[in-house]
Design a protein around this motif. Structure first.
Motif, short mmCIF file in Angstrom:
data_model
loop_
_atom_site.label_atom_id
_atom_site.label_comp_id
_atom_site.label_asym_id
_atom_site.label_seq_id
_atom_site.Cartn_x
_atom_site.Cartn_y
_atom_site.Cartn_z
N GLY A 117 2.79 37.96 45.03
CA GLY A 117 4.13 37.75 45.56
C GLY A 117 4.21 36.66 46.61
N MET A 118 3.19 36.57 47.47
CA MET A 118 3.25 35.57 48.55
C MET A 118 3.19 34.13 48.04
N PRO A 119 2.20 33.73 47.23
CA PRO A 119 2.19 32.34 46.78
C PRO A 119 3.36 31.98 45.87
N ASP A 120 3.82 32.93 45.05
CA ASP A 120 4.98 32.65 44.21
C ASP A 120 6.21 32.36 45.07
N LEU A 121 6.36 33.10 46.15
CA LEU A 121 7.48 32.86 47.05
C LEU A 121 7.30 31.57 47.82
N LEU A 122 6.10 31.33 48.30
CA LEU A 122 5.83 30.12 49.09
C LEU A 122 6.06 28.84 48.30
N ALA A 162 19.77 41.18 40.24
CA ALA A 162 19.47 40.61 41.56
C ALA A 162 20.49 41.05 42.61
N ASP A 163 21.77 41.03 42.26
CA ASP A 163 22.81 41.36 43.24
C ASP A 163 22.84 42.85 43.56
N SER A 164 22.63 43.69 42.55
CA SER A 164 22.69 45.13 42.79
C SER A 164 21.56 45.61 43.70
N GLN A 165 20.51 44.79 43.84
CA GLN A 165 19.41 45.15 44.73
C GLN A 165 19.85 45.11 46.19
N TRP A 166 20.96 44.45 46.47
CA TRP A 166 21.48 44.37 47.84
C TRP A 166 22.87 45.03 47.98
N GLU A 167 23.40 45.58 46.89
CA GLU A 167 24.71 46.23 46.93
C GLU A 167 24.52 47.73 47.09
N VAL A 226 10.31 38.77 43.10
CA VAL A 226 10.33 38.00 41.85
C VAL A 226 11.76 37.82 41.34
N VAL A 227 12.56 38.88 41.39
CA VAL A 227 13.93 38.74 40.86
C VAL A 227 14.80 37.92 41.80
N GLN A 228 14.61 38.06 43.11
CA GLN A 228 15.40 37.28 44.06
C GLN A 228 15.00 35.80 44.00
N ASN A 229 13.72 35.52 43.86
CA ASN A 229 13.26 34.14 43.78
C ASN A 229 13.76 33.46 42.51
N GLU A 230 13.71 34.19 41.38
CA GLU A 230 14.21 33.61 40.13
C GLU A 230 15.72 33.38 40.21
N LYS A 233 20.84 32.38 49.60
CA LYS A 233 20.85 33.78 50.02
C LYS A 233 19.76 34.57 49.29
N TYR A 234 19.46 34.17 48.07
CA TYR A 234 18.48 34.92 47.29
C TYR A 234 17.06 34.75 47.85
N ILE A 235 16.69 33.52 48.15
CA ILE A 235 15.34 33.32 48.67
C ILE A 235 15.26 33.77 50.13
N ASP A 236 16.38 33.73 50.85
CA ASP A 236 16.41 34.29 52.21
C ASP A 236 16.14 35.80 52.17
N ARG A 237 16.72 36.47 51.20
CA ARG A 237 16.48 37.91 51.03
C ARG A 237 15.00 38.18 50.78
N ALA A 238 14.43 37.42 49.85
CA ALA A 238 13.03 37.64 49.50
C ALA A 238 12.12 37.41 50.69
#
Length: 367
Positions: free
Chosen positions: A228-233, A134-139, A172-176, A185-190
């Motif tokens: 992706g949308m309903p899982d995030l919502l 999850a973190d390396s996706q933003w590093e 999916v990885v940021q939400n989890e 910060k993770y769900i904000d990213r998603a």
């Protein structure tokens, strides 16, 4: 008079709720979600790994793993949970070389299955793996390309590429990660990524091209957005600034999908092309999006519950005697060629299809 009206309203509400529940609970023999999910989940446990070029775990396997875990948790199947843990255990030792590198959306979403296992077991080893992905996706890596650096400078993942697939792979990885850590910060990213993709890729009719330069509405590609949308919502805080935009995009897509659903309940390989063949993985993804929307109260149950039920019954007819989903379009990169999509091979047992079938089975078992 007011009491009479309220009593009538209560009766109608009860009848409506019962009809909705019947749509999602009462299924004919051979199509019961519990039984269907069990067939597919245990089939997955017994299967070999699906690898990228024989090297790394494929994202389609991760998606199927996630579905099998969701099903196991919903049914409280402790045996299945243990088998899924055992299937993962070698990644800590002899199968560690199979772990995907952390340099692409398709690879990084591997972290999602580690997070799901952590939520079940509280084993810190899973959390450590999940956070690394999850973190390396933003590093931003040292060897980042100019375009990747540009995305990072704007607060997006450096792995952004504006393919619709990304709106499952990234979110999916940021939400989890958010569910495991509680760190916003993770769900904000998603959410930030999702709004970018909606603004750039959604068509006036609510659907999506495969990519900006490929003007074809491919079912499974659109399916990643639909899931992706309903899982995030579901997990996005009610007061989140991006929630209205994502909900708007989701509802627009669902309305259009309902209009393009075939009389038999399926959707075609190219959604808006009547002469294309019905494809199972996209159909399953759209069905999942309908189910979640009805359960959460975002979609009108009288309209969408019967549509989801019809789709599920059609889907089950495409599971063969070996518990393989048939009519699954193989992995497909973008190409600006209509015939290319028409001629894509179809695999039985392709995990691109097994996965969303499991998602639907788990979803139909309740919130």
């Amino acid at each position: 008079m007011r009491k009479v009206f309220l009593s009538l309203l209560t009766i109608l509400s009860f009848q409506f709720t019962s009809a909705q529940q019947n749509s999602f609970i009462k299924f004919p023999a051979g199509s019961v979600p519990d039984e269907t999910g069990k067939r597919l989940a245990y089939h997955f446990v017994d299967g070999r790994h699906e690898l990228y070029a024989g090297r790394y775990i494929h994202y389609a396997e991760v998606c199927t793993w996630n579905g099998a875990l969701d099903y196991a948790v919903k049914t409280k199947d402790q045996k299945l949970i243990k088998l899924l843990q055992d299937k993962f255990e070698p990644f800590f030792t002899r199968e560690k070389p199979l772990l995907p590198p952390m340099n692409h959306v398709d690879y990084n979403m591997f972290g999602s299955v580690a997070f799901k296992l952590y939520q079940i077991t509280k084993d810190e080893r899973y959390k450590k793996i999940g956070l690394a992905y999850a973190d390396s996706q933003w590093e931003l890596p040292d060897n980042a390309k100019p375009e990747e650096k540009s995305w990072a400078d704007k607060g997006y993942s450096w792995q952004t590429r504006l393919w619709i697939d990304d709106m499952y792979m990234i979110t999916v990885v940021q939400n989890e990660a958010y569910k495991v850590t509680g760190d916003r910060k993770y769900i904000d990213r998603a959410a930030k990524e999702m709004v970018l993709y909606l603004d750039r890729l959604q068509r006036p009719n609510g659907l999506f091209y495969h990519a900006p330069d490929v003007p074809y509405i491919w079912a499974r590609g659109a399916g990643w957005m639909a899931v992706g949308m309903p899982d995030l919502l579901r997990d996005l805080p009610k007061d989140h600034k991006d929630r209205p935009r994502i909900m708007e995009g989701y509802l627009a897509m669902m309305k259009s999908l309902k209009e393009f659903q075939r009389p038999d309940g399926m959707w075609n390989q190219l959604i808006d092309q009547a002469d294309f063949w019905p494809e199972t993985s996209g159909t399953a993804m759209f069905t999942y999006a309908f189910i979640i929307g009805v359960q959460q109260g975002w979609l009108d149950a009288a309209t969408y519950a019967p549509a989801a039920r019809k789709a599920w019954l059609a889907m089950v007819s495409h599971i063969d005697e070996r518990n393989n989903v048939t009519e699954v379009c193989i992995g497909t990169g973008k190409k600006n060629d209509k015939q290319y999509y028409h001629d894509r091979p179809r695999n039985a047992g392709d995990l691109h299809g097994q996965a969303p079938y499991l998602w639907c089975a788990a979803a139909l078992l309740g919130k």
